[in-house]
Write a protein that holds these residues in place. Sequence first.
Motif, mmCIF file in Angstrom:
data_model
loop_
_atom_site.group_PDB
_atom_site.id
_atom_site.type_symbol
_atom_site.label_atom_id
_atom_site.label_comp_id
_atom_site.label_asym_id
_atom_site.label_seq_id
_atom_site.Cartn_x
_atom_site.Cartn_y
_atom_site.Cartn_z
ATOM 1 N N ALA A 48 0.885 -1.321 0.056
ATOM 2 C CA ALA A 48 -0.002 0.228 -0.093
ATOM 3 C C ALA A 48 0.767 1.375 0.103
ATOM 4 O O ALA A 48 0.378 2.229 -0.782
ATOM 5 C CB ALA A 48 -1.003 0.017 1.057
ATOM 6 N N GLY A 49 2.034 1.261 0.619
ATOM 7 C CA GLY A 49 2.632 2.374 0.796
ATOM 8 C C GLY A 49 4.160 2.445 0.196
ATOM 9 O O GLY A 49 4.849 3.411 0.041
ATOM 10 N N ALA A 50 4.226 1.395 -0.630
ATOM 11 C CA ALA A 50 5.546 1.115 -1.464
ATOM 12 C C ALA A 50 5.852 2.356 -2.398
ATOM 13 O O ALA A 50 5.025 2.659 -3.143
ATOM 14 C CB ALA A 50 5.639 -0.132 -1.941
ATOM 15 N N GLN A 51 7.130 2.752 -2.283
ATOM 16 C CA GLN A 51 7.646 3.821 -3.513
ATOM 17 C C GLN A 51 7.858 2.966 -5.122
ATOM 18 O O GLN A 51 7.528 3.434 -5.812
ATOM 19 C CB GLN A 51 8.913 4.399 -3.189
ATOM 20 C CG GLN A 51 9.005 5.408 -2.137
ATOM 21 C CD GLN A 51 8.201 6.451 -2.425
ATOM 22 O OE1 GLN A 51 8.410 7.364 -3.451
ATOM 23 N NE2 GLN A 51 6.948 6.822 -1.539
ATOM 24 N N ILE A 52 8.423 1.844 -4.631
ATOM 25 C CA ILE A 52 8.733 0.969 -5.910
ATOM 26 C C ILE A 52 8.005 -0.348 -5.440
ATOM 27 O O ILE A 52 8.061 -1.003 -4.692
ATOM 28 C CB ILE A 52 10.179 0.740 -6.046
ATOM 29 C CG1 ILE A 52 10.747 1.997 -6.277
ATOM 30 C CG2 ILE A 52 10.568 -0.099 -7.443
ATOM 31 C CD1 ILE A 52 12.328 1.877 -6.557
ATOM 32 N N ILE A 53 7.113 -0.819 -6.721
ATOM 33 C CA ILE A 53 6.498 -2.330 -6.766
ATOM 34 C C ILE A 53 7.030 -3.148 -7.804
ATOM 35 O O ILE A 53 7.222 -2.645 -9.081
ATOM 36 C CB ILE A 53 5.010 -2.167 -6.667
ATOM 37 C CG1 ILE A 53 4.552 -1.489 -5.294
ATOM 38 C CG2 ILE A 53 4.516 -3.606 -6.825
ATOM 39 C CD1 ILE A 53 3.200 -1.198 -5.334
ATOM 40 N N ILE A 54 7.521 -4.298 -7.558
ATOM 41 C CA ILE A 54 7.645 -5.088 -8.694
ATOM 42 C C ILE A 54 6.849 -6.087 -8.755
ATOM 43 O O ILE A 54 6.674 -7.024 -7.713
ATOM 44 C CB ILE A 54 9.166 -5.703 -8.710
ATOM 45 C CG1 ILE A 54 10.272 -4.775 -8.596
ATOM 46 C CG2 ILE A 54 9.586 -6.812 -9.977
ATOM 47 C CD1 ILE A 54 11.484 -4.989 -8.474
ATOM 48 N N ALA A 55 6.100 -6.811 -9.740
ATOM 49 C CA ALA A 55 4.859 -7.455 -9.826
ATOM 50 C C ALA A 55 5.435 -8.444 -10.680
ATOM 51 O O ALA A 55 5.853 -8.136 -12.026
ATOM 52 C CB ALA A 55 3.665 -6.858 -10.080
ATOM 53 N N GLY A 56 4.870 -9.921 -10.633
ATOM 54 C CA GLY A 56 5.092 -10.793 -11.611
ATOM 55 C C GLY A 56 3.787 -11.473 -11.958
ATOM 56 O O GLY A 56 2.776 -11.473 -11.202
ATOM 57 N N GLY A 57 3.713 -12.200 -13.256
ATOM 58 C CA GLY A 57 2.692 -12.627 -13.738
ATOM 59 C C GLY A 57 2.937 -14.000 -14.092
ATOM 60 O O GLY A 57 3.766 -14.812 -13.712
ATOM 61 N N ARG A 58 1.937 -14.644 -14.702
ATOM 62 C CA ARG A 58 1.854 -16.035 -15.344
ATOM 63 C C ARG A 58 3.351 -16.279 -16.111
ATOM 64 O O ARG A 58 3.860 -17.476 -16.219
ATOM 65 C CB ARG A 58 0.798 -16.262 -16.330
ATOM 66 C CG ARG A 58 0.224 -17.725 -16.287
ATOM 67 C CD ARG A 58 -0.442 -17.915 -17.576
ATOM 68 N NE ARG A 58 -1.657 -16.937 -17.649
ATOM 69 C CZ ARG A 58 -2.739 -17.383 -17.368
ATOM 70 N NH1 ARG A 58 -3.087 -18.747 -16.714
ATOM 71 N NH2 ARG A 58 -3.887 -16.629 -17.397
ATOM 72 N N GLY A 59 3.815 -15.337 -16.655
ATOM 73 C CA GLY A 59 4.974 -15.480 -17.420
ATOM 74 C C GLY A 59 6.326 -16.039 -16.588
ATOM 75 O O GLY A 59 7.298 -16.386 -17.152
ATOM 76 N N LEU A 60 6.094 -15.692 -15.226
ATOM 77 C CA LEU A 60 7.354 -16.267 -14.438
ATOM 78 C C LEU A 60 7.200 -17.955 -14.303
ATOM 79 O O LEU A 60 8.087 -18.506 -14.007
ATOM 80 C CB LEU A 60 7.079 -15.813 -12.999
ATOM 81 C CG LEU A 60 7.741 -14.691 -12.649
ATOM 82 C CD1 LEU A 60 9.383 -14.625 -12.688
ATOM 83 C CD2 LEU A 60 7.394 -13.479 -13.268
ATOM 84 N N GLN A 61 6.101 -18.382 -14.575
ATOM 85 C CA GLN A 61 6.095 -19.919 -15.138
ATOM 86 C C GLN A 61 5.902 -20.944 -13.775
ATOM 87 O O GLN A 61 5.616 -22.079 -13.759
ATOM 88 C CB GLN A 61 6.893 -20.591 -15.929
ATOM 89 C CG GLN A 61 6.986 -19.918 -17.601
ATOM 90 C CD GLN A 61 7.929 -20.335 -18.371
ATOM 91 O OE1 GLN A 61 8.954 -21.083 -18.037
ATOM 92 N NE2 GLN A 61 7.948 -19.614 -19.565
#
Lengths: 271, 313
Positions: free
Chosen positions: B192-205
Amino acid sequence: MYLLYNCYTQNQGIIGFKSIMKILVPVKRVVDHSVRVPIKADLTDVETANAKMSMNPFDEIAVEAAVRLKEQGIAQEIMVISIGNEGCQETIRYGLALGADSGILLETEQTLSPLNIAKILKQVVLEEQPQLVILGKQAIDDDCNQTGQMLAALLDWPQATFASKITVNAVQQKLEVVREVDGGLETLLLPLPAVITTDLRLNKPRYITLPNIMQAKRKPLINRPLASMNLNLSSTLSQLQVEPPKERKPGILLDSVAELVDKLKHEAKVI
Amino acid sequence: MAVLVVAEHDNVGLKLSTLTTISAASQLKKPITVLIAGYQCQRAAEQAAKIKGISKVLVADELYYQQPLAETMAALVQQLATNYTHILTPATSYGKNFMPRVAALLDVEQISDICAIIDEQIFKRPIYAGNAIATIQCLAPIKVITVRITGFGLAEASDQVAVIEKLNLKVAEPTVKFIEFATNPTARPELAGAQIIIAGGRGLQSAENFKLIEQLADKLGAAVGATRAAVDASFAPNDYQIGQTGKVVAPELYIAVGISGAIQHIAGMKDSKVIVAINKDPDAPIFKIADYGLVGDLFKLLPELEQILDNES
């Protein structure tokens, strides 16, 4: 310390747990999740005429949850209810094909707010006397996330929202519900009667087969005009305008990771 | 008449969602009262008292508010409600749980998830997963509102200190009982308060590969998010999910890795300031909303990115 008896056999229920006589599952007919809904040119509303309609996915999870409780012998009867136009019959039939026993359509052309829906459902609960109401946590059209909580308040029943697991605590004659909340999972011990709203991970609804659909056609579906309930369903809300969201400026494709790091450092200045 | 903000907090401090909600409330240009319902929550109350625009802090300090249940929270807020024109709380799992209960007890309609305030009666909110923004007018005597936490910025500290008043209202002990809270312990910032977010999807497998996202997050001091597909496939825990029905975020930098960009996911992150997309499919919809795109194999690009960040630090 409490004990949990979740050893059951099909239809015999859970040893020591007095089974739930009736579960009510309210279902909403919404534009299918795969449809990208266009906005009317005059910005008064979204255009839903001729769009593919489906049962709200969270409500489908709710029906599946009820059917599984019945299959485990925890519940005996499942009634689905929908409030809306004649088309909702199709949505109710889908619920019957998933395994519900009977359906009610409260027919109306009126657009109803979540509070109004909760008031109608309260009346239905008083008439039908279910011990448990399970419904989706939100509808994917208005994204309100209100109806279950409002119904619980109007009935003065306890609630467990955003459920990702439902089990029985036979010693206490209560349900244990795991809830998906920010930062983790919360477990509540819920006395009956109660309202549960479903989250995505509660289950994966079954595929319905042709025999399911044929069977569903023979199950009772009562069609009743909403007006016959004599409820005051006015609203203080009005929708003044519906507009598209702000578009983001088109971005650029980069050739290398090095170029990306450079842009993030010197152009966007975010790392 | 004042405005009431029901604070989300952890007894020792306010959640960022509360600072956003106070920021939204300040647009109503009325005195703001903050309600802190908790257990041994004095520190959270003291923090609230030092925020700009706050005229009063109400404290309900009881053991049964330690794990806020919808039943007790709603009963408490209902008793206070008639003193206020607007009652606001964050549209997080905390606020969404009890606020509709408050509205129903008061017999008023709720306006969920507002992203803009036009005036005292008129609000904007996303519908259809953010595909449309509705402008809603509410004529109810008390406006019961949940606030989208990405819409309003954060309330600032003040050099004045508001009065703190202890409440002595009793509510019935709830019949529902809290059993436990299971959390995923992490040293990373909250989504909720992060300056940077890294998100992963199905492509990570796989869950194994998802660790690539976590490693990179730790390099950047970022929070980790995921799509519904990644969560459903058990690559990531449930509370990582960002989207229409998960969390809504708006960090300074959002890096979407192996995410195609389903509308339900975009609904939860498109207000991010800068969006980076890394995906092997050049036609993936995520590129339509990304500021910077890299087309290619994430299993080659992520280690490269890590390497460059290592070299520079």
